[in-house]
Design a protein around this motif. Sequence first.
Motif, mmCIF file in Angstrom:
data_model
loop_
_atom_site.group_PDB
_atom_site.id
_atom_site.type_symbol
_atom_site.label_atom_id
_atom_site.label_comp_id
_atom_site.label_asym_id
_atom_site.label_seq_id
_atom_site.Cartn_x
_atom_site.Cartn_y
_atom_site.Cartn_z
ATOM 1 N N GLY A 186 0.820 -1.204 0.000
ATOM 2 C CA GLY A 186 0.000 0.000 0.000
ATOM 3 C C GLY A 186 0.856 1.257 0.000
ATOM 4 N N LEU A 187 1.842 1.283 0.899
ATOM 5 C CA LEU A 187 2.686 2.473 0.998
ATOM 6 C C LEU A 187 3.512 2.661 -0.278
ATOM 7 C CD1 LEU A 187 3.578 4.912 2.580
ATOM 8 C CD2 LEU A 187 5.302 3.517 3.720
ATOM 9 N N SER A 188 4.036 1.575 -0.831
ATOM 10 C CA SER A 188 4.865 1.757 -2.031
ATOM 11 C C SER A 188 4.026 2.242 -3.212
ATOM 12 C CB SER A 188 5.676 0.498 -2.352
ATOM 13 O OG SER A 188 4.853 -0.497 -2.868
ATOM 14 N N GLU A 189 2.757 1.816 -3.295
ATOM 15 C CA GLU A 189 1.862 2.319 -4.354
ATOM 16 C C GLU A 189 1.588 3.822 -4.163
ATOM 17 O OE1 GLU A 189 0.601 0.755 -7.087
ATOM 18 O OE2 GLU A 189 1.862 -0.953 -6.551
ATOM 19 N N ILE A 190 1.416 4.217 -2.913
ATOM 20 C CA ILE A 190 1.143 5.630 -2.609
ATOM 21 C C ILE A 190 2.351 6.490 -2.999
ATOM 22 C CG2 ILE A 190 0.820 7.274 -0.694
ATOM 23 C CD1 ILE A 190 -0.979 5.131 0.624
ATOM 24 N N VAL A 191 3.545 6.000 -2.681
ATOM 25 C CA VAL A 191 4.761 6.751 -3.019
ATOM 26 C C VAL A 191 4.946 6.824 -4.537
ATOM 27 C CG1 VAL A 191 7.285 6.767 -2.824
ATOM 28 C CG2 VAL A 191 5.884 6.264 -0.812
ATOM 29 N N ASN A 250 7.877 11.064 -3.242
ATOM 30 C CA ASN A 250 8.504 10.920 -1.926
ATOM 31 C C ASN A 250 8.047 11.935 -0.898
ATOM 32 O OD1 ASN A 250 10.208 8.651 -1.967
ATOM 33 N ND2 ASN A 250 11.582 9.724 -3.388
ATOM 34 N N THR A 251 7.365 13.000 -1.343
ATOM 35 C CA THR A 251 6.949 14.034 -0.392
ATOM 36 C C THR A 251 5.938 13.499 0.620
ATOM 37 O OG1 THR A 251 5.226 14.772 -1.917
ATOM 38 C CG2 THR A 251 7.315 15.985 -1.960
ATOM 39 N N VAL A 252 5.301 12.354 0.327
ATOM 40 C CA VAL A 252 4.357 11.809 1.307
ATOM 41 C C VAL A 252 5.049 10.896 2.322
ATOM 42 C CG1 VAL A 252 2.304 11.988 -0.160
ATOM 43 C CG2 VAL A 252 3.664 9.896 -0.211
ATOM 44 N N LEU A 253 6.394 10.883 2.293
ATOM 45 C CA LEU A 253 7.135 10.090 3.279
ATOM 46 C C LEU A 253 7.788 10.990 4.318
ATOM 47 C CD1 LEU A 253 9.023 7.329 1.228
ATOM 48 C CD2 LEU A 253 7.004 7.067 2.685
ATOM 49 N N LEU A 254 7.807 10.537 5.557
ATOM 50 C CA LEU A 254 8.587 11.198 6.595
ATOM 51 C C LEU A 254 10.034 10.735 6.450
ATOM 52 C CD1 LEU A 254 6.088 10.564 9.533
ATOM 53 C CD2 LEU A 254 6.574 12.784 8.482
ATOM 54 N N LEU A 256 4.676 6.822 6.492
ATOM 55 C CA LEU A 256 3.766 7.690 5.761
ATOM 56 C C LEU A 256 3.560 9.010 6.496
ATOM 57 C CD1 LEU A 256 1.699 8.088 3.453
ATOM 58 C CD2 LEU A 256 0.011 6.960 4.923
ATOM 59 N N ASN A 257 3.664 10.114 5.753
ATOM 60 C CA ASN A 257 3.341 11.430 6.293
ATOM 61 C C ASN A 257 1.836 11.652 6.096
ATOM 62 O OD1 ASN A 257 2.976 14.130 6.850
ATOM 63 N ND2 ASN A 257 4.922 14.760 5.901
ATOM 64 N N ARG A 258 1.081 11.309 7.131
ATOM 65 C CA ARG A 258 -0.376 11.312 7.017
ATOM 66 C C ARG A 258 -0.957 12.694 6.753
ATOM 67 N NH1 ARG A 258 -2.780 6.818 8.586
ATOM 68 N NH2 ARG A 258 -1.335 5.187 9.195
ATOM 69 N N SER A 259 -0.389 13.708 7.394
ATOM 70 C CA SER A 259 -0.973 15.045 7.210
ATOM 71 C C SER A 259 -0.709 15.530 5.784
ATOM 72 C CB SER A 259 -0.467 16.029 8.255
ATOM 73 O OG SER A 259 0.930 16.087 8.242
ATOM 74 N N MET A 260 0.461 15.161 5.228
ATOM 75 C CA MET A 260 0.751 15.520 3.832
ATOM 76 C C MET A 260 -0.214 14.818 2.884
ATOM 77 S SD MET A 260 2.671 17.168 1.726
ATOM 78 C CE MET A 260 4.305 17.556 2.337
ATOM 79 N N LEU A 261 -0.445 13.538 3.132
ATOM 80 C CA LEU A 261 -1.359 12.779 2.276
ATOM 81 C C LEU A 261 -2.776 13.356 2.377
ATOM 82 C CD1 LEU A 261 -1.721 10.343 0.371
ATOM 83 C CD2 LEU A 261 -2.262 8.968 2.400
ATOM 84 N N ARG A 262 -3.177 13.706 3.603
ATOM 85 C CA ARG A 262 -4.498 14.279 3.825
ATOM 86 C C ARG A 262 -4.651 15.558 3.005
ATOM 87 N NH1 ARG A 262 -4.391 15.014 9.398
ATOM 88 N NH2 ARG A 262 -3.881 12.827 9.722
ATOM 89 N N GLU A 263 -3.605 16.389 3.007
ATOM 90 C CA GLU A 263 -3.629 17.632 2.233
ATOM 91 C C GLU A 263 -3.823 17.347 0.744
ATOM 92 O OE1 GLU A 263 -0.307 20.553 2.340
ATOM 93 O OE2 GLU A 263 -0.558 20.315 4.522
ATOM 94 N N LYS A 264 -3.090 16.351 0.253
ATOM 95 C CA LYS A 264 -3.147 16.040 -1.177
ATOM 96 C C LYS A 264 -4.536 15.584 -1.606
ATOM 97 C CE LYS A 264 1.631 15.412 -2.123
ATOM 98 N NZ LYS A 264 2.083 16.344 -3.175
ATOM 99 N N ILE A 265 -5.191 14.776 -0.761
ATOM 100 C CA ILE A 265 -6.508 14.295 -1.176
ATOM 101 C C ILE A 265 -7.598 15.321 -0.850
ATOM 102 C CG2 ILE A 265 -5.885 11.847 -1.031
ATOM 103 C CD1 ILE A 265 -7.566 11.692 1.513
#
Length: 200
Positions: free
Chosen positions: A46-51, A56-60, A65-74
């Motif tokens: 799951g994480l590798s598909e997201i990246v 890479n900006t969605v990784l800490l 996973l940088n959840r707040s970054m992902l939340r912003e993107k969606i």
Amino acid sequence: ADYIVGLTGGIGSGKTTVANLFARLGITLVDADIISRDVVAKGSTGLSEIVKHFGNTVLLSDGNLNRSMLREKIFEEDSERVWLNNLLHPMIRETMLQQCKQAQSSYVIMIVPLLFENGLDSLVDRTLLVDISPDLQQQRTISRDTVSAQQVKNIIGSQASRAEKLSKADDVIDNQGEISALKCKVEALHNFYLKLSSNS
Ligand code: ATP
């Protein structure tokens, strides 16, 4: 187990408290929240598909996973939210069902906060709602977490209403009283579910 009871209830209603009482009776718990985290854990597909999709900006820096970054993107982009849900929802569903199958108890309790909202009630044999008033939801959540009354109100507002959940649930456990009153109610439901699961 072949028999699944879906346990649901709004924020702060007492799902964890109730689930732990079933666990003490030997019933295996399958927790949707834990599975949702596992499917995007470090090293997961799951994480590798997201990246691959967001970069890479969605990784800490530690690789999580940088959840707040992902939340912003969606949040910015509906199509991205749809993409993410299409990736994760089938993985979550499959893992939940797999864990239920593997469970050795007569039935399993699947804890799903948004059971009705996300249509996951179609996956289970029976639904059990932990019911309390919105006022108590607010009170108990505030004394547990560091959140404001308004934040809790917003979350309650984003979930299905009390009336809607009450009308959809097969069984209801009233958790407006003392915690000590739950044990007896859980035992009665447990005996009922043992019967239902042996007949199925
Ligand atoms: P969430 O979905 O927000 O994680 P939950 O539905 O799992 O919440 P719990 O964590 O079990 O709810 O309960 C919320 C809080 O209320 C906890 O601090 C719990 O100890 C407390 N609580 C649960 N039942 C009662 C009760 N009958 N009386 C008083 N406090 C209670």
